[in-house]
Design a protein around this motif. Structure first.
Motif, PDB file in Angstrom:
ATOM      1  N   UNK A 192      37.728  39.972  84.389  1.00 28.86           N
ATOM      2  CA  UNK A 192      38.970  40.766  84.052  1.00 28.86           C
ATOM      3  C   UNK A 192      40.131  39.764  84.723  1.00 28.86           C
ATOM      4  N   UNK A 193      39.756  38.537  85.008  1.00 29.76           N
ATOM      5  CA  UNK A 193      40.824  37.644  85.567  1.00 29.76           C
ATOM      6  C   UNK A 193      40.962  36.153  84.883  1.00 29.76           C
ATOM      7  N   UNK A 194      42.063  35.931  84.366  1.00 27.07           N
ATOM      8  CA  UNK A 194      42.178  34.489  83.575  1.00 27.07           C
ATOM      9  C   UNK A 194      41.493  33.466  84.642  1.00 27.07           C
ATOM     10  N   UNK A 195      40.865  32.698  84.071  1.00 25.29           N
ATOM     11  CA  UNK A 195      40.346  31.393  84.550  1.00 25.29           C
ATOM     12  C   UNK A 195      41.195  30.178  84.248  1.00 25.29           C
ATOM     13  N   UNK A 337      34.313  24.443  80.208  1.00 26.82           N
ATOM     14  CA  UNK A 337      33.635  25.766  80.893  1.00 26.82           C
ATOM     15  C   UNK A 337      32.241  25.231  81.471  1.00 26.82           C
ATOM     16  N   UNK A 338      31.674  24.262  81.090  1.00 26.45           N
ATOM     17  CA  UNK A 338      30.244  23.884  81.726  1.00 26.45           C
ATOM     18  C   UNK A 338      30.848  23.111  83.040  1.00 26.45           C
ATOM     19  N   UNK A 609      45.514  43.680  83.828  1.00 19.69           N
ATOM     20  CA  UNK A 609      44.390  42.722  84.277  1.00 19.69           C
ATOM     21  C   UNK A 609      44.991  41.239  84.451  1.00 19.69           C
ATOM     22  N   UNK A 610      44.434  40.292  85.346  1.00 19.24           N
ATOM     23  CA  UNK A 610      45.349  39.095  85.668  1.00 19.24           C
ATOM     24  C   UNK A 610      45.112  38.211  84.565  1.00 19.24           C
ATOM     25  N   UNK A 611      45.794  38.118  83.562  1.00 14.61           N
ATOM     26  CA  UNK A 611      45.890  37.199  82.439  1.00 14.61           C
ATOM     27  C   UNK A 611      46.721  36.042  82.576  1.00 14.61           C
ATOM     28  N   UNK A 612      46.682  35.232  81.405  1.00 15.57           N
ATOM     29  CA  UNK A 612      47.312  33.778  81.696  1.00 15.57           C
ATOM     30  C   UNK A 612      48.838  33.820  81.824  1.00 15.57           C
ATOM     31  N   UNK A 613      49.476  35.213  81.883  1.00 15.56           N
ATOM     32  CA  UNK A 613      50.826  35.309  82.047  1.00 15.56           C
ATOM     33  C   UNK A 613      51.225  35.163  83.348  1.00 15.56           C
TER      34      UNK A 613
END
Length: 615
Positions: A192-195, A337-338, A609-613
Motif C-alpha cells: 500500500x505504498x508507492x515505490x 522492477x527486477x 495510502x502512500x501513493x505517487x502524489x
C-alpha cells in the motif's frame, strides 16, 4: 448539506469519463451519463468542444466533427499549455460539470457550499514525476479558473490502483499500466505504498496510432503500384487541402485534421471492440465540412475523400513501429522492477487503449507469474478510482472528525497543563531548594515565603516556566492527535501509518498561574508547606522550628527534599491551579478549532495510502 454522492472525473487527453459512488441500481460505482440519446446514454465522450448556435458545446458524434471551430487535444500541463488550449480546457471542464448536474437527477447543486456531492479529479501521473508542483497547479486551475467545486485531486495511476483497492491485500505488489491517449504511465505499489523508483512514464499514448494511420492514408500505402500510389496520395492530399481552403475562405478556425483524427479513432475503437476482420476507413467530404459551406457539386459532397479497406495484416504493419516501441518500454519496466527485487503479484491494465490485444500480450509475456486485471470498460478505471477514493477519503475524514469530536478538550487541556506544570516545577524547583538548603538562615515562615513565592511567580510572565509549559502542552496534545489520525487510518484501511511527523502548533496556549490565595501567607498551600517543614524528620520542636539550629547541610537537604516531593505531589493533584470556567471554555474551543483544522490538513498529507502524489 450532507455529502451523499462522490463524483470522479477523468479529463483524458482523448476522451473523458465520469463515475459516481454509490452507483446506480445498487452498484458500488457507475458511470454518469453525459448525454441521453435515442440510442442510449453516452457515458464516454471525446475531450473536444465545438460551436452550436454560436455557443460552445461538448462533441457528441460525427455530426459535430465538421464544426469549423472544433477543438481537441487541449489538455496539457497547466504551466506550459498555450492560452488557446488553456481557454479550451476551461470551457470543456465547465461544460462537463454542467452535463453532470443536468444528467444526474440525484445530484443537488445550488452553490459550492450547498451541494450533496463531493467532486474529485485525476492528474496524469507522469506530470507529477516531471514537476512536483504539477498536481497542485492542475487542481488550482479547475478550482480557481474553472470555478468547479473540486474537493481533491489524485494521480491517474493511483486512481486506477484504488479502483481495485478492495481486492488487494497489503502483501500484494501491484504494477499499474495506465495507457492513455497521450502517455503510458507505470506505477508500482507494494504494501500500500508507492515505490517511487518504479513510477515513471513514456510518451507512447495511443494517439500515435491514429497519427500513423493518417500518415499512411496520405501516403497511400494501401496501393501496391508505385505510380498509382503517387497519384492516390496526391488526390487524397488535394481533397484535404480543398476542405481546408473552404474553411479558410469562410474564416473558420482550424483545419480538417481534428475531424479526421476523431474519425480514425472511432474506426480504431470499432476495429478492436467489434473484432472486425479488416480496418475500413470511409471519410467523405460531408464528414469534414458543413453542407451549407460546400462549394461544388452536391453529389460530390457525399463522395469519399479518404477511403481505404485495410486488411488486418496491412493495419498491423502500419502500426508495427508503435507496437515495437510499446513492447520495449513494457520490457524496460519489467527490468526496472527486477533491479529493485519486485515481482508483482498482480498487474492492473487501465485506459481504453488496453483493449488492444497486443498490450495484454506484452504484459503476459513479461509478467508471466502475475495475475492480470483488466475491466470490461478499462477507459472508466481512472474515473471509477477517483470516485471510490473520494468516497473512502470522505468517510475516513468523517471518522477522524468523529474521533476528534469525542475528545473532551477541556479535560485534555487540563491534563496536558497539569503534566506540563508538574514537569516545569520539577525542573525549576531544585534551584530554589538548593538555595534554601545551603544558605537560608531565617525562620520557617521565611522559608514558606521563599518556596511559595517562587511557585506563585510561575505563570505566563515567567519566561522560563512559560516556555516549558508551552512546549509540553503542545507535545501532549500532538501525541493525542497523532494517535487519533493513525487510529482512523488503521481502522478504515488496515494500514499502519507513521504519524510522527505531525506537528500541530498551538497559537493560543494559555499558561495558567497558581492561585494567589492558596500560595499567599495564611493560604491553604502556604500553611501546608509550613506544616511539612515543621514536621520534618529532623526538626527540633522545643520553641518552634528554627532553620539555624540545623547546622548539618545533609539534614537541611533531607528536609528540603521531603518538602519538594510533597509539594510536587500536591501540584500533580487537582486544585493546585485555578481554572476560571469561562476561560477554560475559551481555551477548549480555541484548541478544538485549531486541532480540527490542523488534523484535516495533516489528513490530506496521509491520504489513505502512500501513493505517487507523495513524491
Amino acid at each position: 448539506m450532507e455529502r451523499k454522492y462522490f463524483i470522479g472525473i477523468d479529463f483524458g487527453h482523448g476522451e473523458t469519463t465520469v463515475s459516481r459512488v454509490p452507483g446506480y441500481n445498487g452498484e458500488p460505482v457507475s458511470q454518469v451519463a453525459l448525454r441521453a440519446t435515442r440510442r442510449g446514454e453516452k457515458k464516454t465522450i471525446p475531450s473536444a468542444i465545438c460551436k452550436k448556435g454560436g455557443e460552445w458545446s461538448l462533441v457528441y458524434g460525427v455530426d459535430d466533427y465538421k464544426d469549423p471551430e472544433m477543438r481537441k487535444g487541449f489538455k496539457g500541463m497547466i504551466g506550459s499549455i498555450s492560452s488557446t488550449d488553456r481557454q479550451s480546457l476551461k470551457i470543456f471542464a465547465e461544460l462537463i460539470f454542467k452535463a453532470i448536474i443536468e444528467n444526474d437527477s440525484d445530484l443537488e447543486y445550488t452553490s459550492h457550499e450547498q451541494r450533496n456531492f463531493s467532486l474529485g479529479i485525476a492528474c496524469p501521473s507522469d506530470w507529477v514525476n516531471k514537476d512536483k508542483g504539477a498536481r497542485e497547479a492542475y487542481l488550482s486551475f479547475f478550482r480557481d479558473e474553472c470555478q468547479l467545486p473540486v474537493d481533491l485531486c489524485i494521480n491517474e495511476s493511483d486512481a486506477a490502483y484504488f479502483s481495485k483497492y478492495y481486492k488487494y491485500n497489503v502483501e500484494d505488489s501491484i504494477f499499474v499500466v495506465d495507457l492513455g491517449s497521450s502517455t503510458i504511465d507505470f506505477t508500482t505499489i507494494a504494501g500500500a505504498k508507492a515505490v517511487k523508483k518504479c513510477c515513471w512514464g513514456a510518451n507512447l499514448g495511443a494517439h500515435l496510432i491514429e497519427d500513423l494511420i493518417v500518415n499512411s492514408l496520405l501516403q497511400a500505402t494501401d496501393v501496391a503500384d508505385a505510380e498509382q500510389r503517387k497519384q492516390k496520395s496526391a488526390q487524397r492530399r488535394a481533397a484535404i487541402e480543398r476542405v481546408n481552403q473552404m474553411r479558410k475562405d469562410a474564416n473558420f478556425i482550424g483545419t480538417a485534421d481534428t475531424a479526421i483524427s476523431l474519425l480514425i479513432r472511432e474506426a480504431k475503437e470499432e476495429y478492436y471492440t467489434e473484432r472486425r476482420p479488416g480496418f475500413p476507413i470511409n471519410i467523405s467530404y460531408r464528414d469534414l465540412i458543413d453542407p451549407s459551406n460546400w462549394k461544388g457539386d452536391m453529389d460530390e459532397l457525399f463522395a469519399p475523400c479518404l477511403y481505404t479497406m485495410m486488411s488486418a495484416e496491412q493495419y498491423e504493419n502500419i502500426i508495427s513501429s508503435y507496437v515495437t516501441s510499446l513492447g520495449n518500454v513494457i520490457q524496460q519496466a519489467k527490468m526496472r522492477l527486477d533491479e529493485h527485487g519486485i515481482v508483482p503479484t498482480r498487474v492492473l491494465l487501465s485506459g481504453g487503449a488496453c483493449r488492444m490485444p497486443f498490450v495484454r500480450e506484452f504484459v503476459e509475456r513479461y509478467f508471466a507469474t502475475s495475475r492480470i486485471d483488466i475491466d470490461q470498460q478499462p477507459e472508466c478505471v481512472v474515473s471509477n478510482g477517483v470516485a471510490l477514493f473520494a468516497s473512502a477519503y470522505f468517510n475516513a475524514q468523517q471518522q477522524l472528525l468523529s474521533k476528534l469530536a469525542d475528545i473532551d478538550f477541556s479535560a485534555l487541556y487540563k491534563d496536558a497543563d497539569k503534566l506540563a506544570t508538574y514537569t516545569a516545577v520539577e525542573r525549576l524547583l531544585p534551584e530554589v531548594m538548593e538555595v534554601v538548603t545551603t544558605g537560608y538562615n531565617k525562620s520557617g515562615a521565611g522559608i514558606c515565603d521563599t518556596i511559595c513565592g517562587f511557585i506563585k511567580g510561575l505563570g505566563p510572565k515567567n519566561a522560563r516556566f512559560s516556555a516549558i509549559v508551552n512546549q509540553l502542552v503542545t507535545n501532549r496534545i500532538n501525541d493525542k492527535i497523532r494517535a487519533a489520525v493513525a487510529e482512523a487510518i488503521k481502522q478504515v484501511f488496515g494500514i499502519d501509518s507513521d504519524t510522527s511527523s505531525i506537528d500541530v502548533t498551538l497559537k493560543n496556549v494559555v499558561v495558567m498561574s497558581f492561585g494567589e490565595d492558596n500560595f499567599g501567607p495564611g493560604g491553604a498551600i502556604y500553611n501546608r508547606v509550613r506544616y511539612w517543614i515543621a514536621n520534618a524528620k529532623f526538626v527540633w520542636r522545643t520553641f518552634g522550628f528554627n532553620w539555624e539550629k540545623l547546622r548539618d547541610e545533609d539534614d537541611r537537604r533531607e528536609i528540603a527534599t521531603n518538602v519538594e516531593q510533597r509539594l510536587k505531589t500536591f501540584i500533580s493533584e487537582d486544585g493546585a491551579i485555578v481554572y476560571p470556567q469561562q476561560g477554560l471554555s475559551e481555551i477548549a474551543n480555541s484548541l478544538k478549532q485549531q486541532t480540527v483544522a490542523e488534523a484535516l490538513d495533516i489528513f490530506v498529507q496521509y491520504q489513505l495510502f502512500e501513493g505517487t502524489y507523495k513524491a
